[in-house]
Scaffold this active site. Sequence first.
Site, PDB file in Angstrom:
ATOM      1  N   ARG A   1       0.935  14.476  13.038  1.00 16.25           N
ATOM      2  CA  ARG A   1       1.621  14.181  12.015  1.00 16.25           C
ATOM      3  C   ARG A   1       1.687  15.382  11.128  1.00 16.25           C
ATOM      4  NH1 ARG A   1      -0.438   8.384   9.705  1.00 16.25           N
ATOM      5  NH2 ARG A   1       1.562   8.411   8.611  1.00 16.25           N
TER       6      ARG A   1
ATOM      7  N   LYS B   1       0.803  -1.218  -0.072  1.00 17.02           N
ATOM      8  CA  LYS B   1      -0.004  -0.062  -0.187  1.00 17.02           C
ATOM      9  C   LYS B   1       0.867   1.182   0.051  1.00 17.02           C
ATOM     10  CE  LYS B   1      -1.531   1.729   3.884  1.00 17.02           C
ATOM     11  NZ  LYS B   1      -1.136   3.057   4.234  1.00 17.02           N
ATOM     12  N   ASN B   2       1.794   1.210   0.788  1.00 12.87           N
ATOM     13  CA  ASN B   2       2.748   2.492   0.918  1.00 12.87           C
ATOM     14  C   ASN B   2       3.589   2.771  -0.144  1.00 12.87           C
ATOM     15  OD1 ASN B   2       1.572   2.915   3.529  1.00 12.87           O
ATOM     16  ND2 ASN B   2       3.180   2.507   4.706  1.00 12.87           N
TER      17      ASN B   2
ATOM     18  N   ASP C   1       5.215   0.403  12.023  1.00 14.50           N
ATOM     19  CA  ASP C   1       3.816  -0.281  11.428  1.00 14.50           C
ATOM     20  C   ASP C   1       3.591  -1.509  11.942  1.00 14.50           C
ATOM     21  OD1 ASP C   1       3.130   2.060  10.291  1.00 14.50           O
ATOM     22  OD2 ASP C   1       3.537   1.601   8.252  1.00 14.50           O
TER      23      ASP C   1
ATOM     24  N   CYS D   1      -4.471  12.662  13.545  1.00  9.22           N
ATOM     25  CA  CYS D   1      -4.538  11.386  13.263  1.00  9.22           C
ATOM     26  C   CYS D   1      -4.417  10.746  14.581  1.00  9.22           C
ATOM     27  CB  CYS D   1      -3.191  11.314  12.395  1.00  9.22           C
ATOM     28  SG  CYS D   1      -2.795   9.533  11.739  1.00  9.22           S
TER      29      CYS D   1
ATOM     30  N   ARG E   1      -8.210  -0.013   5.184  1.00 10.13           N
ATOM     31  CA  ARG E   1      -7.500   0.776   4.406  1.00 10.13           C
ATOM     32  C   ARG E   1      -6.289   0.036   3.891  1.00 10.13           C
ATOM     33  NH1 ARG E   1      -5.138   4.709   8.442  1.00 10.13           N
ATOM     34  NH2 ARG E   1      -3.729   4.920   6.669  1.00 10.13           N
TER      35      ARG E   1
HETATM   36  C1  UD1 Z   1       4.865   6.699   6.436  1.00  9.44           C
HETATM   37  C2  UD1 Z   1       4.042   5.373   6.255  1.00  9.44           C
HETATM   38  C3  UD1 Z   1       3.779   5.004   7.667  1.00  9.44           C
HETATM   39  C4  UD1 Z   1       4.839   4.573   8.565  1.00  9.44           C
HETATM   40  C5  UD1 Z   1       5.768   5.886   8.445  1.00  9.44           C
HETATM   41  C6  UD1 Z   1       7.130   5.526   9.151  1.00  9.44           C
HETATM   42  C7  UD1 Z   1       2.886   5.869   4.047  1.00  9.44           C
HETATM   43  C8  UD1 Z   1       1.777   6.289   3.260  1.00  9.44           C
HETATM   44  N1  UD1 Z   1       2.847   5.888   5.445  1.00  9.44           N
HETATM   45  O1  UD1 Z   1       4.269   7.788   7.063  1.00  9.44           O
HETATM   46  O2  UD1 Z   1       2.707   3.889   7.359  1.00  9.44           O
HETATM   47  O3  UD1 Z   1       4.441   4.355   9.706  1.00  9.44           O
HETATM   48  O4  UD1 Z   1       6.030   6.419   7.344  1.00  9.44           O
HETATM   49  O5  UD1 Z   1       7.753   4.411   8.399  1.00  9.44           O
HETATM   50  O6  UD1 Z   1       4.085   5.468   3.576  1.00  9.44           O
HETATM   51  N2  UD1 Z   1       7.101  14.560  10.601  1.00  9.44           N
HETATM   52  C9  UD1 Z   1       6.782  15.863  11.011  1.00  9.44           C
HETATM   53  N3  UD1 Z   1       6.949  16.460   9.959  1.00  9.44           N
HETATM   54  C10 UD1 Z   1       6.529  16.269   8.564  1.00  9.44           C
HETATM   55  C11 UD1 Z   1       6.550  14.906   8.267  1.00  9.44           C
HETATM   56  C12 UD1 Z   1       6.858  14.087   9.264  1.00  9.44           C
HETATM   57  O7  UD1 Z   1       7.083  16.148  12.088  1.00  9.44           O
HETATM   58  O8  UD1 Z   1       6.471  16.965   7.789  1.00  9.44           O
HETATM   59  C13 UD1 Z   1       7.116  13.691  11.843  1.00  9.44           C
HETATM   60  C14 UD1 Z   1       6.011  12.682  11.889  1.00  9.44           C
HETATM   61  O9  UD1 Z   1       4.953  13.240  12.979  1.00  9.44           O
HETATM   62  C15 UD1 Z   1       6.645  11.252  12.665  1.00  9.44           C
HETATM   63  C16 UD1 Z   1       8.075  11.211  12.002  1.00  9.44           C
HETATM   64  O10 UD1 Z   1       8.403  12.493  11.269  1.00  9.44           O
HETATM   65  O11 UD1 Z   1       6.725  11.586  14.088  1.00  9.44           O
HETATM   66  C17 UD1 Z   1       8.245  10.472  10.710  1.00  9.44           C
HETATM   67  O12 UD1 Z   1       7.227  10.419   9.722  1.00  9.44           O
HETATM   68  P1  UD1 Z   1       7.142   9.919   8.173  1.00  9.44           P
HETATM   69  O13 UD1 Z   1       8.389   9.310   8.048  1.00  9.44           O
HETATM   70  O14 UD1 Z   1       6.961  11.298   7.329  1.00  9.44           O
HETATM   71  O15 UD1 Z   1       5.914   9.136   8.192  1.00  9.44           O
HETATM   72  P2  UD1 Z   1       4.901   9.055   7.063  1.00  9.44           P
HETATM   73  O16 UD1 Z   1       5.491   9.426   5.801  1.00  9.44           O
HETATM   74  O17 UD1 Z   1       3.732  10.032   7.567  1.00  9.44           O
END
Ligand code: UD1
Length: 423
Positions: free
Chosen positions: A122, A22-23, A305, A117, A397
């Site tokens: 996030r 999915k991701n 995850d 979320c 999902r």
């Molecule tokens: C993606 C995955 C999710 C997985 C996560 C970590 C998808 C669709 N989702 O989520 O399943 O659990 O990676 O492997 O691929 N953060 C910020 N600001 C930002 C972006 C992130 O503060 O602009 C923080 C987040 O809150 C979190 C950390 O950085 O604490 C890592 O998040 P991130 O790697 O971006 O996860 P996602 O891309 O949201």
Amino acid sequence: MSKLVIDGNKVLNGVITASGAKNSALPIIVASALAEEESLLRNVPHGTDVETICSILSSLGAKVSWDGPGQLRVNGAGLKKSKAPYELVRKMRASFYVAGMLLGRLGEAVVPLPGGCSIGSRPVDFHIKGFEALGADVTLEHGSMKARAKRLTGSKYYVSRASVGATVNTMLAAVLADGTTVLENAAREPEVVDLANLLSAMGAKIRGAGMDVIRIEGVDRLHGTEHEIIPDRIEVGSYLILGAMVGGEVVVENAMGEHLRSVLASLEAIGVKIKESTTAIQVSRPDKLAPLNIVTQQYPGFPTDLQAPFSVLLTQADGVSTVRETIFDGRFKYVDELRRMGADIQVERDTAIITGPAELAGAPVEATDLRGGMALVIGALSAQGRSEIIGLEHIDRGYENLEQKLQNLGASVKRFRANAVRS
Ligand code: UD1
């Protein structure tokens, strides 16, 4: 309200075939719309997140159509609108990926900011900083991000916390930028590599995906291609954990062990027996499981995850285990529900302390997020008696054909749909 009714405590045996990731599928479907030609994607999972991203692309003018099971055709030729609809974007955070694509392709993106979320806060500030690094003018208006740039310009960008989302979104914007972009501290997740492989097949110039520095030389246009999405390592891991909990012997096919090293090592560390071939992984449960201390980390560390599913497994270990969550700040919501099934878990700040072995008993429980929901399914399958799980919209999902896959292993799982329940 739809619910899953599970009669647990049955030994499961057999083969499960994992779906595509999915991701990977989400950014890859979005990336396919960067070209004014059709791309054919294979091994696309059919969960509700994928449906949502397809609906968003259609609303922007792209053509998206299923062409048989797991096959999706995407054509960005008709992409004209730069404003993504709130009612679709609000359903899923990964919708924000359309921002990078629209910015690269149309020079403008108006995308509602994702809201709260259930697994923690996030924000998307790292994504926005990436767009700004490429020269976009970004404002926040009425709950939406508005980004504009006549033509984006390649630049250096250090990705905070090696964010997966920010790495993906900046890549989507940078492939059509003028000049070279260098992403430092980029996410190394296999899904980022899969996206880079798709983009390269479309004519993008990308080096370093899978390492922490990714170099992207912008090109004028991309073309259509064919691409097969990698297996879903989180789905594979979920079923391996299930097998370790209630197998018998469970084999997961369409699995790539190299994407799950930390999880396989953790399973082996608690005593689970693993056999691996190039495309399948088999687990069998030993008589006794040993406790373990786990810390979630970015890839190739233990994936956040699989934190919830693995924690359920550790309720059966003989002794005290700890699970520390370092990626998301609200990812222990499922614990209260598991406790109602008899698990002995205390949460102290970012750490769950799990004492086992606990005798789980079936109970009515509610899923509040995708992976926490799967943890409840695994718990219910091992528990004595009947469980009823609601909140299935979260589980749907990301787990395609869940009941069917579980029934193939001999599980007693039945879904009652909302209207059927009422009648
Ligand atoms: C993606 C995955 C999710 C997985 C996560 C970590 C998808 C669709 N989702 O989520 O399943 O659990 O990676 O492997 O691929 N953060 C910020 N600001 C930002 C972006 C992130 O503060 O602009 C923080 C987040 O809150 C979190 C950390 O950085 O604490 C890592 O998040 P991130 O790697 O971006 O996860 P996602 O891309 O949201």
